[in-house]
Design an enzyme around this catalytic site. Structure first.
Site, PDB file in Angstrom:
ATOM      1  N   ASN A 397     -17.543  24.411  20.934  1.00 54.30           N
ATOM      2  CA  ASN A 397     -17.183  25.775  20.553  1.00 54.30           C
ATOM      3  C   ASN A 397     -16.477  26.473  21.717  1.00 54.30           C
ATOM      4  OD1 ASN A 397     -18.299  25.721  17.795  1.00 54.30           O
ATOM      5  ND2 ASN A 397     -20.221  25.342  18.873  1.00 54.30           N
ATOM      6  N   SER A 398     -16.828  27.722  22.034  1.00 51.07           N
ATOM      7  CA  SER A 398     -16.037  28.487  23.006  1.00 51.07           C
ATOM      8  C   SER A 398     -16.170  28.001  24.443  1.00 51.07           C
ATOM      9  CB  SER A 398     -16.412  29.969  22.928  1.00 51.07           C
ATOM     10  OG  SER A 398     -15.957  30.516  21.707  1.00 51.07           O
ATOM     11  N   THR A 399     -17.137  27.140  24.750  1.00 51.70           N
ATOM     12  CA  THR A 399     -17.206  26.603  26.119  1.00 51.70           C
ATOM     13  C   THR A 399     -15.968  25.760  26.426  1.00 51.70           C
ATOM     14  OG1 THR A 399     -18.415  24.592  25.491  1.00 51.70           O
ATOM     15  CG2 THR A 399     -19.726  26.553  26.024  1.00 51.70           C
ATOM     16  N   LYS A 401     -13.041  26.629  25.941  1.00 45.55           N
ATOM     17  CA  LYS A 401     -11.945  27.505  26.353  1.00 45.55           C
ATOM     18  C   LYS A 401     -11.676  27.422  27.850  1.00 45.55           C
ATOM     19  CE  LYS A 401     -12.641  30.545  22.404  1.00 45.55           C
ATOM     20  NZ  LYS A 401     -13.227  31.789  21.875  1.00 45.55           N
TER      21      LYS A 401
END
Length: 593
Positions: A397-399, A401
């Site tokens: 998920n957003s990790t 990014k």
């Protein structure tokens, strides 16, 4: 161990591997029908016995799986030059994780249905197999040793002819209507009661030769393997068809072995010996655990036809058979890379290190399946809570990014001086997303569309090359350019997150130091008594439910640096904010931050 959630992919993988292998073998047998010996026709089925277990073998135990991986690229991205810049520490509540839900088909019902469907069939067939085993055991108990000295001498003569020295039990039983051979450790050759009253001595010799050839080829051991695989693959009718054909080919091969040891004038006599049993009833055992001389009327007819047209096998035919078998083996072995790929997505990371301390921190994870991994750089050791979950790969998920930002900089899609992106005009439920962004604001507000835009601008294959270079989890982009890291195909374990952060922090990938420092600046969170906390949260939200929460990062404290990754999962309360809360509690308890 197979879980409910793995049922559908594993079921499809088993179906594909078994059906493909059977199809290849049947086509080869048909195409090269006249170029294969009877034994070679039977031997081809052993490739099926080797292929069927492949999907059921965990990837870590699959030999040479890593050698077949499609993800061993050695290429690297071209370096980009950019000056460094440092952003001030954030003045906001960074623990308030921002995310949006992705829509996925809910396969829970299908997975559960398939799982119990598979298990139910497996249980039923296991019962039938056990019943067959009990019938075999009953035959053993009701078998009387052969006492006719002439027939015993004939049996020993046949053993000597086939160079068999081990002692075997030969007897007769009223419970069998056709000769059979069975037994792994103690082998029985059992004939119908009073068989010597209606069979000639020649008939009996041929029967002995036939059954002893089964023993010599260890066919009774193959029976048990076939029984196990048929239980596991009970759902595929092609497997039932294949094993029926395999048993027939085995009998034909055994007939051919006997005929090769006889004079040509004896072929007709041997065929008549088989016909003598044609009127006998077929065996009533669902799963074959013994080798039978008899079979269905159709099988007997096929065998008689083969006997009638039998010719001694030439050396050339045997060489051609060997070549075809090798070709078939190589062709079918070509499935291994695909099996490896299919198994790779849900595989665990293979982590071995002598510097690990396992500690139960379960009191911090109440209500969650979770793991915490901490690496102390100065002490050079890991502390891990929940060994099992620490190597389980799940969506980042957003990790991700952090690395999406690094890829954008390395690909020159953005630079340190200019990392801005125009708002795409779509209205999002998060107000901060509905505006132009730069790298710092996109990381701060976890703006998913910003990083999707970066991915869309890189050259085809660049993302795959980048993931290969940094060895990011399973490196699987099959979920599509916009969603591969959002509860989709890309997966990574907490241990891998920590290892990757270590390499990122030390720039072991050889990227431009300015780019590494820019990303480091963008993920700085706060200071506490001289210690600097950096990191990124991530939340996996599917169909409106928060099922996956992450917090990864590092603490720079004096002369030491601590790298950490926390992952939590449950049905609907797992988010990055909660993962960060758990992490800070553990770090505080450890006196780290």
């Amino acid at each position: 161990m197979i879980t409910n959630s793995q049922s559908l992919p594993l079921f499809l993988e088993c179906l594909l591997v078994s059906s493909f292998t059977i199809g290849v073998i049947l086509l080869l047998k048909k195409f090269f029908k006249k170029h294969l010996t009877a034994q070679a026709h039977y031997n081809l089925w052993f490739l099926l016995l080797l292929a069927l277990p492949l999907p059921l073998i965990p990837i870590q135990f699959m030999p040479f799986a890593d050698s077949f991986s499609f993800w061993n690229s050695k290429s690297s991205l071209p370096p980009q030059t950019a000056p460094s810049a440092e952003s001030p520490l954030r003045q906001y509540n960074w623990m308030e994780d921002i995310t949006v839900s992705v829509e996925r088909y809910d396969l829970t019902l299908l997975n559960n249905t398939l799982f119990y469907f598979w298990i139910s069939g497996l249980a039923i067939l296991t019962v039938f197999t056990l019943i067959a085993g009990l019938k075999i055991n009953k035959i053993k108990k009701h078998t009387n040793s052969l006492r006719n000295n002439e027939l015993l001498s004939l049996f020993e003569h046949c053993k000597h002819k086939l160079r068999i020295s081990r002692g075997l039990i030969v007897g007769e039983s009223s419970l069998v209507k056709t000769p059979m051979t069975f037994g792994l450790f103690k082998t029985y050759v059992v004939l119908p009661r009073h068989f010597d009253q209606w069979l000639s001595e020649k008939d009996i010799e041929y029967i002995f030769l036939h059954e002893l050839n089964h023993y010599k080829n260890k066919d009774f051991a193959v029976n048990y393997l076939m029984a196990i695989l048929q239980i596991l693959y009970w759902f595929n009718p092609l497997v039932w068809l294949a094993f029926r054909r395999m048993r027939l080919d085995r009998e034909i091969a055994c007939d051919a072995a006997v005929l090769n040891s006889l004079d040509e004038q004896a072929y007709t006599e041997y065929g008549n010996s088989i016909i003598h049993f044609a009127h006998k009833a077929s065996r009533a055992v669902t799963v074959d655990l013994a080798n039978h001389l008899n079979g269905s009327k159709k099988q007997i007819k096929t065998r008689i036809e083969k006997v009638a047209c039998f010719k001694s096998e030439s050396k050339l035919l045997r060489w051609k058979s060997a070549a075809i078998f090798i070709f078939a083996g190589i062709f079918i072995a070509g499935q291994v890379p695909f099996v490896s790929v299919m198994a790779h997505e849900d595989s665990r990371y293979k982590f071995k290190d002598d510097r690990i301390i396992y500690e139960d921190l379960g009191n911090y994870f109440a209500g969650f399946d979770g793991s915490f991994v901490l690496y102390d750089e100065e002490a050079d050791h890991y502390l891990i809570h929940n060994k099992n979950q620490s190597t389980l790969r799940v969506s980042p998920n957003s990790t991700y990014k952090i690395y999406g930002a690094l890829l954008g900089l390395e690909s020159d899609i953005i630079t340190v001086e200019n990392s801005s992106a125009k708002w795409n005009g779509l209205t999002y439920p998060i107000d901060s997303w509905n505006a132009d962004q730069d790298l710092n604001s996109a990381i701060k507000n976890s703006v998913t569309w910003y990083f999707q835009t970066l991915d869309q601008q890189v050259q085809p294959g660049t993302i795959q090359t980048f993931l290969d270079q940094i060895r990011y989890g399973n490196r699987d982009l099959s979920g599509g350019i916009d969603e591969y890291w959002l509860e989709s195909s890309l997966k990574i374990s907490p241990v891998e997150q920590v290892q990757l952060l270590k390499k990122f922090y030390a720039n072991q990938f050889g990227f431009k130091e300015q780019n590494i420092q820019t990303v480091k600046n963008s993920i700085k969170l706060e200071r506490n008594e001289g210690a600097l906390l950096s990191g990124k949260t991530g939340t996996g939200t599917v169909n409106g439910k928060n099922i996956n929460g992450w917090f990864i990062g590092y603490v720079e404290s004096g002369q030491d640096t601590y790298f950490f990754a926390t992952n939590i999962q449950n049905e609907d309360n797992s988010n990055g904010s909660k993962a960060a809360e758990i992490t800070l509690s553990i770090l505080k308890q450890k006196g780290i931050y």
